[in-house]
Design a protein around this motif. Structure first.
Motif, PDB file in Angstrom:
ATOM      1  N   ARG A 160       0.987  -1.110   0.024  1.00 28.10           N
ATOM      2  CA  ARG A 160      -0.123  -0.018  -0.237  1.00 28.10           C
ATOM      3  C   ARG A 160       0.793   1.300   0.101  1.00 28.10           C
ATOM      4  O   ARG A 160       0.414   2.283  -0.607  1.00 28.10           O
ATOM      5  N   GLY A 161       2.008   1.109   0.593  1.00 29.14           N
ATOM      6  CA  GLY A 161       2.766   2.396   0.845  1.00 29.14           C
ATOM      7  C   GLY A 161       3.391   2.905  -0.650  1.00 29.14           C
ATOM      8  O   GLY A 161       4.015   3.806  -0.673  1.00 29.14           O
ATOM      9  N   HIS A 162       3.086   2.148  -1.808  1.00 33.65           N
ATOM     10  CA  HIS A 162       3.558   2.556  -2.856  1.00 33.65           C
ATOM     11  C   HIS A 162       2.880   3.819  -3.177  1.00 33.65           C
ATOM     12  O   HIS A 162       3.498   4.683  -3.853  1.00 33.65           O
ATOM     13  N   ASN A 163       1.759   4.016  -2.970  1.00 33.45           N
ATOM     14  CA  ASN A 163       0.719   5.224  -3.518  1.00 33.45           C
ATOM     15  C   ASN A 163       0.166   5.713  -2.393  1.00 33.45           C
ATOM     16  O   ASN A 163      -0.460   6.903  -2.455  1.00 33.45           O
ATOM     17  N   TYR A 164       0.011   5.119  -1.125  1.00 33.91           N
ATOM     18  CA  TYR A 164      -0.724   5.803  -0.111  1.00 33.91           C
ATOM     19  C   TYR A 164       0.165   5.641   1.116  1.00 33.91           C
ATOM     20  O   TYR A 164       1.170   5.140   1.181  1.00 33.91           O
ATOM     21  N   PRO A 165      -0.484   6.322   2.238  1.00 30.08           N
ATOM     22  CA  PRO A 165       0.389   6.112   3.374  1.00 30.08           C
ATOM     23  C   PRO A 165       0.789   4.764   3.789  1.00 30.08           C
ATOM     24  O   PRO A 165      -0.075   3.906   3.645  1.00 30.08           O
ATOM     25  N   GLY A 166       1.924   4.566   4.232  1.00 26.74           N
ATOM     26  CA  GLY A 166       2.386   3.110   4.624  1.00 26.74           C
ATOM     27  C   GLY A 166       3.766   3.001   4.261  1.00 26.74           C
ATOM     28  O   GLY A 166       4.507   3.987   4.064  1.00 26.74           O
ATOM     29  N   GLY A 167       4.335   1.836   4.074  1.00 28.49           N
ATOM     30  CA  GLY A 167       5.558   1.695   3.402  1.00 28.49           C
ATOM     31  C   GLY A 167       6.466   0.711   4.152  1.00 28.49           C
ATOM     32  O   GLY A 167       6.001   0.070   5.273  1.00 28.49           O
ATOM     33  N   GLY A 168       7.656   0.491   3.875  1.00 26.06           N
ATOM     34  CA  GLY A 168       8.566  -0.525   4.241  1.00 26.06           C
ATOM     35  C   GLY A 168       8.797  -0.453   5.802  1.00 26.06           C
ATOM     36  O   GLY A 168       8.957  -1.399   6.416  1.00 26.06           O
ATOM     37  N   PHE A 169       8.896   0.804   5.984  1.00 30.19           N
ATOM     38  CA  PHE A 169       9.611   0.834   7.340  1.00 30.19           C
ATOM     39  C   PHE A 169       8.543   0.453   8.495  1.00 30.19           C
ATOM     40  O   PHE A 169       8.690  -0.294   9.229  1.00 30.19           O
ATOM     41  N   ILE A 170       7.490   1.154   8.090  1.00 29.59           N
ATOM     42  CA  ILE A 170       6.158   0.745   9.146  1.00 29.59           C
ATOM     43  C   ILE A 170       5.859  -0.772   9.121  1.00 29.59           C
ATOM     44  O   ILE A 170       5.516  -1.571  10.084  1.00 29.59           O
ATOM     45  N   ALA A 171       5.951  -1.130   7.838  1.00 23.19           N
ATOM     46  CA  ALA A 171       5.587  -2.498   7.630  1.00 23.19           C
ATOM     47  C   ALA A 171       6.528  -3.597   8.235  1.00 23.19           C
ATOM     48  O   ALA A 171       6.073  -4.438   8.875  1.00 23.19           O
ATOM     49  N   GLY A 172       7.657  -3.165   8.336  1.00 22.69           N
ATOM     50  CA  GLY A 172       8.976  -4.096   8.939  1.00 22.69           C
ATOM     51  C   GLY A 172       8.645  -3.974  10.368  1.00 22.69           C
ATOM     52  O   GLY A 172       8.630  -5.100  11.200  1.00 22.69           O
ATOM     53  N   LEU A 173       8.237  -2.745  11.015  1.00 22.74           N
ATOM     54  CA  LEU A 173       8.007  -2.899  12.388  1.00 22.74           C
ATOM     55  C   LEU A 173       6.803  -3.640  12.816  1.00 22.74           C
ATOM     56  O   LEU A 173       6.683  -4.227  13.689  1.00 22.74           O
ATOM     57  N   ILE A 174       5.772  -3.748  12.035  1.00 27.18           N
ATOM     58  CA  ILE A 174       4.592  -4.455  12.118  1.00 27.18           C
ATOM     59  C   ILE A 174       4.826  -6.104  12.087  1.00 27.18           C
ATOM     60  O   ILE A 174       4.510  -6.751  13.097  1.00 27.18           O
ATOM     61  N   ALA A 175       5.528  -6.358  11.029  1.00 24.02           N
ATOM     62  CA  ALA A 175       5.963  -7.829  11.210  1.00 24.02           C
ATOM     63  C   ALA A 175       6.963  -8.105  12.288  1.00 24.02           C
ATOM     64  O   ALA A 175       6.954  -9.120  12.761  1.00 24.02           O
ATOM     65  N   ALA A 176       7.929  -7.258  12.640  1.00 18.17           N
ATOM     66  CA  ALA A 176       8.693  -7.373  13.837  1.00 18.17           C
ATOM     67  C   ALA A 176       7.960  -7.770  14.997  1.00 18.17           C
ATOM     68  O   ALA A 176       7.980  -8.499  15.929  1.00 18.17           O
ATOM     69  N   SER A 177       6.834  -6.749  15.064  1.00 14.40           N
ATOM     70  CA  SER A 177       5.863  -7.076  16.343  1.00 14.40           C
ATOM     71  C   SER A 177       5.063  -8.299  16.590  1.00 14.40           C
ATOM     72  O   SER A 177       5.027  -9.182  17.276  1.00 14.40           O
TER      73      SER A 177
END
Lengths: 139, 124, 501
Positions: free
Chosen positions: A27-44
């Motif tokens: 989703r981070g490609h065109n909207y708010p989101g992206g690799g950093f936040i997604a990485g944190l979510i996965a780490a959680s």
């Protein structure tokens, strides 16, 4: 922690959180989101898993040592920056590769920005998990 | 809006400095965390606060059509948060290791690298 | 063209990644690390030749034109710093083969070492203030890891002080960058030069300048912000200390030079006085601190501080000759300082300790090592005709030209006291007999280890000799650098008029 409720809930939640993290990444490609936040979510997700089932279970569930994950992430991000060399542009410039159809007519287009973001995702996931595992092992 | 937030930055820094004056390393680290947040907030304010839309360009356009928020400070802060997160996490892990190895968090009692009375040569 | 400027940090990062994957195998890691350093050296030579013939070279990352994107730029100062850091990197990588044990290699020594080099090179080529902050952090996190790698108690003790004080510097730098952005709306250094001249708020600019002095001053270890340095530099393996001593504080000095020649050139008087006072006190406290020490590496650590004073002095005097002196001093000092630390490592290997009262007899045991020490140490003290003499001559001449006799006096006193410290090491470690009666000779080491320890030392010593006996081309280069720094028109043009094509 040895709680049946947490352990049972974790089985479902971990899968859900991981899927959500991939959704966040794309989703981070065109909207708010992206690799950093997604990485944190996965780490959680893995942190939760580690809390419920223990550190060793989490490490074996991850399969790859988190350090390697982080390094491969950096490598992927670096490579996506290098992609521009084939097109004669400057380093880290955006490149779009058309897979199906034309870019203007709703074709499927893939960009090196996406690969960069996946690299960030893996790096953040690996780095955070390295830290969590190190702190947990020590205590 | 900039004024009140600037005061918040000041309070954060003051609290952080107060904590950092403690001998205890953990207090020192918490002080650093507060100042790190203050620095990020300062960058955010430096980009000016406006009631505006997110800086997203609608499909088919080259530039935003309406007044949008300044995206640069946000990008800077994101980078700064990531770096700050890494540094502080490292510092926390280091402090944990130091506590295990040296058995204290009181910086005045950490004198291994710089002994109070260094070895003097007794005679030639 | 734009790829060439990205290579100085691309190569070390790639090397770091490969070294991380190969970290289980000590020899493979060393080969990878040395290859990476050699490639970086070739690239920096290419950049220097390009800059000398064609003036400052700029590249825009991602093809975003300045001042909107991140600019990479190499002018004479950046180019020479890249070259010298590549040389130091290569020498330390060679030395590390025998100095860094297998355990540390397994923990990722070469990976962090290359990351450190990437951070240093990145700081030298970037033309964007926030990007400079990012490279500083890359460098910082790598240096944290290198400092405590191995986890001995003394390392943790020194490491915690290093980490604690450097984090403060980081936060100061971040805050001041934020405030500068609020004032001007840009972070491109060339654009800042133009935008800041138009800002009519002298109080804010002076305040910012002082925060920048504090932020970079902690990194550069100027008085009174240097306490992390003598607390930590003697704790890691000597190869790590050598690369820290050669490069880390100098990056801080480089940042100060950039900031106060390019960004704040119109705010002279006030900041120049602060810098001058700090420089003189740094020179004196450093050298006096060294006089009180009796440990090989602690003496050298305090001398790093004292030498930083000389570098800042040239910046504070702010004349073409003074800046040329700073540049020449920087080249000379990085080479000599790294060399001294490498020699101290071999001295410890042969004589068994860093404590001067526990060692001795090195001159008798290994005259070759003593010769190299003599060249590096007495160059540092400013003995003619070694390189330090010319470096000090330029600075002293610059201070005399401005009739700043007090400055001249302090510089000369510092030189004399440096000589005292170096003679102390010479007398204690090299001349006097070993107190326990035995000091191993170089020939007791294996041929490979001898080569790994002496090759980098002799390379650096020969650079010191070349700088000393043929200073003219280097002084000329330094004068050209000073000209570019004081009249940054070419720099601005290269960055802002899209010279990427």
């Amino acid at each position: 922690m040895n709680s049946i409720i947490l352990q049972t809930a974790t089985r479902v939640l971990v899968a859900l959180i991981l899927v959500f993290s991939v959704y966040m990444l794309l989703r981070g490609h065109n909207y708010p989101g992206g690799g950093f936040i997604a990485g944190l979510i996965a780490a959680s997700a893995f942190a939760l898993f580690a809390m419920a089932w223990g550190m060793e279970a989490a490490q074996s569930a991850l399969r790859i040592p988190p350090g390697n994950l982080a390094v491969s992430g950096v490598a992927l991000a670096g490579l996506s920056g290098l992609m521009a060399i084939f097109y004669g542009d400057g380093p880290f410039s955006g490149q779009w590769l058309t897979l199906i159809g034309a870019k203007e007519e709703d074709g499927i287009v893939i960009s090196n920005v996406l690969f960069f973001d996946i690299g960030v995702y893996l790096t953040v996931l690996g780095a955070v998990l390295t830290l969590i595992f190190a702190l947990e092992e020590a205590s | 809006m900039e004024g009140p937030l600037a005061v918040v930055v000041g309070i954060l820094i003051a609290t952080g400095v107060y904590l950092m004056l403690a001998r205890d390393l953990l207090h020192y680290l918490f002080g650093l965390v507060l100042i790190s947040n203050a620095a990020n907030l300062a960058i955010f304010i430096a980009g000016r606060l406006t009631r505006a839309s997110p800086p997203l360009i609608p499909e088919g356009q080259e530039a935003p059509q309406i007044v949008v928020a300044n995206p640069l400070p946000q990008a800077l802060i994101l980078t700064a948060i990531v770096i700050g997160f890494g540094l502080l996490a490292f510092a926390l892990a280091l402090i944990a290791q130091v506590y295990r190895e040296l058995g204290t968090l009181d910086v005045d009692r950490m004198r291994i690298a710089e002994p109070v009375r260094p070895k003097r040569k007794k005679s030639l | 063209m734009s790829w060439l400027l990205a290579l100085p940090f691309f190569i070390p990062i790639t090397t770091a990644l490969i070294a991380f994957l190969a970290r289980g195998r000590k020899h493979l890691c060393s080969v990878i690390s040395i290859t990476g350093c050699f490639a970086a050296l070739c690239v920096s030579i290419a950049i220097v030749t390009l800059v000398v013939s064609g003036g400052p070279q700029a590249a825009q990352m991602g093809d975003w034109q300045a001042p909107y994107g991140i600019t990479l730029i190499a002018d004479r100062l950046s180019a020479v710093m890249l070259l010298i850091s590549a040389i130091v990197g290569l020498c330390v990588a060679l030395f590390a083969i025998s100095d860094i044990n297998e355990n540390r290699v397994k923990l990722g020594f070469h990976c962090f070492f290359q990351l450190l080099l990437a951070g240093v090179s990145g700081s030298f080529v970037t033309g964007d203030l926030f990007n400079l902050y990012v490279w500083f952090e890359v460098m910082l996190i790598a240096s944290f890891a290198l400092l405590v790698l191995g986890g001995e108690k003394i390392q943790l003790d020194g490491g915690i002080k290093y980490v604690a004080l450097n984090l403060v510097s980081t936060l100061l730098m971040l805050t001041s960058i934020g405030l500068l952005y609020g004032l001007t709306g840009t972070l491109n250094m060339a654009q800042l030069h133009i935008s800041l001249a138009e800002v009519d708020n002298p109080v804010a600019i002076s305040t910012l300048a002082v925060i920048f002095i504090c932020a970079f001053g902690i990194k550069a270890a100027i008085f009174p912000l240097f306490f992390w340095l003598p607390a930590s530099y003697h704790v890691p393996p000597v190869a790590v200390t050598a690369v820290f001593a050669g490069l880390l504080t100098k990056v801080g000095v480089y940042a100060l030079i950039r900031t106060f020649t390019l960004i704040f050139p119109n705010d002279l008087g006030f900041t120049q006085n602060i810098l001058l006072g700090a420089a003189l006190l740094t020179m004196l406290t450093g050298v006096l601190g060294a006089a009180a020490q009796y440990e090989f590496r602690k003496i050298l650590s305090f001398h790093i501080i004292s030498q930083i004073g000389f570098l800042i002095l040239g910046l504070a005097l702010n004349s073409p000759l003074a800046l040329a002196g700073t540049v020449f001093y920087m080249i000379h000092n990085i080479v000599a300082k790294t060399n001294l630390f490498l020699i101290s490592g071999t001295a410890q290997r042969l004589a068994g300790s860093y404590e001067l009262n526990e060692i001795g007899g090195l001159y008798k045991a290994s005259p070759l090592l003593s010769t190299f020490f003599f060249i590096a140490a007495f160059s540092l003290a400013g003995f003619p005709p070694l390189s330090g003499f010319w470096a000090k001559l330029l600075l002293v001449k610059a201070s005399l030209d401005q009739t700043a006799y007090f400055v001249t006096a302090v510089a000369l006193i510092t030189g004399a006291l440096t000589l005292f410290s170096m003679s102390k090491i010479w007398a204690e470690a090299f001349w006097k007999p070993h107190p326990q009666g035995h000091c191993k000779s170089l020939y007791s080491l294996s041929v490979a280890e001898r080569l790994q320890r002496l090759l980098p030392v002799s390379l650096l010593a020969s650079i010191t000799l070349i700088l000393g006996f043929m200073p003219e081309p280097f002084i000329e280069y330094a004068l050209g650098t000073a000209g570019e720094l004081l009249h940054p028109d070419d720099y601005l043009e290269a960055v802002l008029t899209g010279s990427s094509h």
